[in-house]
Each structure stands twice: as C-alpha cells, then as structure tokens.
Write a protein that holds these residues in place. Structure first.
Motif, mmCIF file in Angstrom:
data_model
loop_
_atom_site.group_PDB
_atom_site.id
_atom_site.type_symbol
_atom_site.label_atom_id
_atom_site.label_comp_id
_atom_site.label_asym_id
_atom_site.label_seq_id
_atom_site.Cartn_x
_atom_site.Cartn_y
_atom_site.Cartn_z
ATOM 1 N N LYS A 43 6.490 -1.527 -7.822
ATOM 2 C CA LYS A 43 5.396 -2.330 -8.379
ATOM 3 C C LYS A 43 4.503 -1.511 -9.316
ATOM 4 N N ASP A 44 4.932 -0.295 -9.653
ATOM 5 C CA ASP A 44 4.178 0.607 -10.527
ATOM 6 C C ASP A 44 2.807 0.956 -9.952
ATOM 7 N N GLN A 45 2.703 0.909 -8.636
ATOM 8 C CA GLN A 45 1.472 1.347 -7.974
ATOM 9 C C GLN A 45 1.696 2.771 -7.464
ATOM 10 N N HIS A 46 1.889 3.661 -8.429
ATOM 11 C CA HIS A 46 2.283 5.029 -8.113
ATOM 12 C C HIS A 46 1.200 5.783 -7.356
ATOM 13 N N TYR A 47 -0.042 5.425 -7.571
ATOM 14 C CA TYR A 47 -1.136 6.116 -6.879
ATOM 15 C C TYR A 47 -1.129 5.800 -5.385
ATOM 16 N N LEU A 48 -0.463 4.682 -4.989
ATOM 17 C CA LEU A 48 -0.298 4.367 -3.574
ATOM 18 C C LEU A 48 0.990 4.966 -3.009
ATOM 19 N N TYR A 82 5.845 0.344 -3.344
ATOM 20 C CA TYR A 82 4.746 0.583 -4.290
ATOM 21 C C TYR A 82 5.268 1.159 -5.603
ATOM 22 N N GLU A 83 6.296 1.977 -5.509
ATOM 23 C CA GLU A 83 6.890 2.569 -6.713
ATOM 24 C C GLU A 83 7.466 1.466 -7.612
ATOM 25 N N SER A 125 6.154 9.811 -9.167
ATOM 26 C CA SER A 125 4.919 9.055 -8.903
ATOM 27 C C SER A 125 3.709 9.736 -9.523
ATOM 28 N N PRO A 130 -4.465 6.019 -11.689
ATOM 29 C CA PRO A 130 -5.359 5.601 -10.610
ATOM 30 C C PRO A 130 -6.418 4.626 -11.109
ATOM 31 N N PRO A 131 -6.761 3.639 -10.287
ATOM 32 C CA PRO A 131 -7.832 2.713 -10.695
ATOM 33 C C PRO A 131 -9.157 3.446 -10.777
ATOM 34 N N GLN A 154 1.470 7.835 -12.439
ATOM 35 C CA GLN A 154 0.370 7.095 -11.862
ATOM 36 C C GLN A 154 -0.853 7.023 -12.763
#
Length: 406
Positions: free
Chosen positions: A266-271, A263-264, A300, A306-307, A304
């Motif tokens: 993929k820049d999905q730091h909130y995950l 996830y890191e 992270s 967050p959506p 991040q």
C-alpha cells in the motif's frame, strides 16, 4: 515367497528305464516335460521381444518406458499414502480416520474436489457423533485443511468463509470454555490458532482473486495485535500454571512480516519499516531469511515518505537513502558468510536483489558509473541462478543509466 511345485516322480516305471538309471540319471518325467516347456517358453519370449524391438524400436522402447513409469508411479503412490496419509491420522479414531484417508486421497492424489469435500464433511460428522472435541487440534486442523482445499481449487471466497466461521467459533470458545479453570493449555492452543487464521485470512483477502486490501489489513492487524497483547500479558503477569509456551519467534515473526508486506504493497513504507525491524530482532542474524528481511527494510527506508507531524520532523531524503544503502550492504555481508547446507535460494536471490538496490540508490544519488556497475553485477548474479525477474529489472536499470549518460 511364491514358488512353483514340482510334481512327484511317477511311481511306476518300466524295466528298461530302471536299467538305464543304473548308468544315467534321469529327472522325473513330469519335471522334464515341465522344464522343457518353461525353457522353450523363455526362449520364445526372449526371441519375440528381440524381434519386436528390431521391427518397432521406437514403439517397443516407449512401451517399456511406460510400463516402468507406471510401476514407479504405483510404488511412489503407495509410499506417499503410507508416509503422509496413514501416518498422519494416528490421532484420529478409526471411523474418522477412514473418512479422512479418502478425503486426503481425493485432495492430493486423484484430485477430485467434490469427493474430497464430501469425505471431509463425513469425517466431521462422524467425529461429532463419537464425541471428539470440536476445538482439538485434529478437528480444527481438518476444517483448516478443507479451507486449504478450497484455496487449491481457486475457490478463495469459500476458503475465506470456512476460516471466518472457524475463527468466530474459536473466539466464542475463548470467551466461555477457555476461561474455565484447568483449560489454560487449551486456551493457549486455541488462541494461537485464532492468530494463525487471522493472518491467513489477511493473505487470502490480499490475493489477486479477492483483492480486498482493507479486509486484508483488518485481519492482519487483528492477528498481530492479538499475538502482541498475549505476549505483553505474559511479560506483565507471568506465565500461569499450565499455560505452556506462547508463539515461537518464527511464528511471531511470520505474523509481523505479513503485516509489513501489506503496508509495503500500500506504499505505507513508514509503517512497514519498523515491522521489518521487529522481524529481524526475532530471527538469527545468520539466516537466509534475515537477508530477505534486510532487503525489504532497505526498500522501505528508501521509498518512505513519513506523514508530517508537529512533534518530530521527518528524516531528510539523503539520510533515508544512506540508511537504506547500509541495510542492503549488510544483507550482502551476511549472505556471504552463510554456507551450505544453511545457504538456500533465499540467500542467492537476496544477493541479486540487494545488488540491484544498491544500483538504484547510486542512481538516486546521481552516481551513474556506480549504478551501471551494480546493475551489471546484479544481472550476472541473476543469470547465474536463473532469476529471470532479476535479469529483467537489471536490464531496465542499465537502460535508464545509458539514457542518463547520453
């Protein structure tokens, strides 16, 4: 021990010799001859060696070094063969072990992938002929070793194909034989292997040679979900008779960390952040790897986005940076308390990275003086441990703050 035999004394000697022996002691004639030849040979050899060294000092020294190196390599190869190859095959029947010795030799010593693969296949064929359990640790381990060989020689797709087949076979076994009474311990073992294979497949798909992030994520998620599902079942229903222990905290943490790293990337730091937190909960807080995980969590949190959700508003940017700074400082505090032999390279690199991150957080807040101080400190730490990447990143940071200050 091998020793030269000395010929017997001649049984018949002349009277003159007998008379002399009353006054002087003579060794046997044949022995005198032999000793004189040996001594002259020893002297001539030593003299020749001395002469060679005087005439060709460089070539003679190089030859001696090569001879000693060759002897040392032979001894080391023998030690490795007996310690890591022979000793690890005691669970296999001899016909299978014989093939695996050759496979491992061509895998680790005289690297020859074609021969190694051939012997791995022969070992599996012999194991099947004599009736070894195809889902035993020994046979599953042999197939995984074959996949590791493919990865070693950069045949990543072949490694993936092998592991996909092994995992599919394990899943079928779990749905059939694994449900039978009395196979609880085997079910635990095969299920854990399935999780490990899924995680490894995730790493292989994410590798630069394949670079399929979607398949990497799919396999990592499957591995983590399988591990957590089994853990939850045991918590709710209890451990059944004969099941044995499930995955260790270290193994569970490794699976979670692999997914967090995915996830890191993929820049999905909130995950990634909550997974790093779960990893930390499974590790001793005084380990060097905990220092690394705290740094990852810190990064992270700082990055991040967050959506948007209608339920809860996302944290503010200053709040996220403040939380990130707290974790970076905590990693430094923990690393400072870890002493050898527990302290290793992870602690040293973790300190350099955490210090650099604190410089970036100060830069985000507009505190140029603090950012410069942290970057300089990070550069010094990186230079001290030979961490070239840390030095380069610190110099980049110093260049940025110099531009901001001008």
């Amino acid at each position: 021990m091998f020793a030269r035999s000395i010929p017997r004394t001649l049984q018949h000697v002349n009277r003159r010799r007998t008379h002399c022996e009353n006054h002087f002691h003579f060794p046997p004639l044949s022995r005198v001859s032999q000793l004189s030849k040996f001594q002259s040979r020893h002297i001539s050899t030593r003299a020749a060696a001395k002469k060679l060294f005087q005439e060709y000092p460089f070539s003679f020294s190089l030859a001696c070094i090569l001879i000693l190196t060759g002897a040392g390599s032979l001894l080391y190869t023998t030690y490795v063969y007996n310690t890591y190859i022979v000793a690890n095959l005691h669970n296999f029947p001899e016909p299978v072990a014989n093939k695996l010795r050759r496979a491992l030799f061509y895998t680790n010593q005289d690297v020859n992938p074609k021969k190694a693969v051939d012997y791995y296949r022969q070992a599996l064929a012999v194991a099947d002929e004599i009736g070894m359990d195809p889902f035993s640790d020994e046979i599953l381990g042999t197939k995984i070793a074959l996949a590791a060989l493919m990865e070693k020689v950069n045949q990543h797709q072949k490694a993936i194909d092998i592991l996909e087949i092994v995992r599919a076979d394990c899943k079928k076994w779990l749905q059939t034989t694994g449900k039978q009474e009395g196979r609880q311990a085997d079910r635990t073992r095969v299920l854990a292997k399935t999780v490990a294979i899924s995680v490894k497949l995730g790493d292989l798909y994410a590798d630069e040679y394949i670079a399929d992030q979607d398949m990497a994520g799919k396999n990592l998620i499957e591995g983590v979900e399988t591990a957590l599902k089994e853990q939850k079942r045991r918590e709710d229903e209890g451990i059944l008779d004969g099941e044995g222990p499930w995955m260790s905290n270290e193994e569970m943490g490794g699976a979670l960390e692999s997914l967090a790293n995915h996830y890191e990337q993929k820049d999905q730091h909130y995950l990634a952040a909550p997974l790093y937190l779960q990893c930390l909960a499974l590790l001793p807080q005084t380990s060097c790897h905990a220092v690394v995980l705290m740094n990852n969590l810190s990064i992270s949190l700082a990055q991040q986005i967050p959506p948007p959700t209608s339920a809860t508003p996302p944290p503010s940017r200053p709040a996220l940076v403040s939380s990130a700074r707290t974790w970076a400082q905590k990693s430094l505090s923990i690393a400072a308390g870890i002493k050898p032999p527990e302290r290793n390279e992870e602690c040293d690199v973790g300190c350099a990275v955490a210090t650099h991150n604190l410089g970036e957080f100060a830069e985000m807040d507009g505190d140029i003086a603090e950012a410069r101080r942290r970057y300089e400190e990070a550069k010094g730490l990186s230079q001290a441990i030979g961490f070239r990447g840390g030095v380069e990143r610190a110099e980049e940071g110093l260049g940025r703050v110099e531009k901001l200050a001008s």
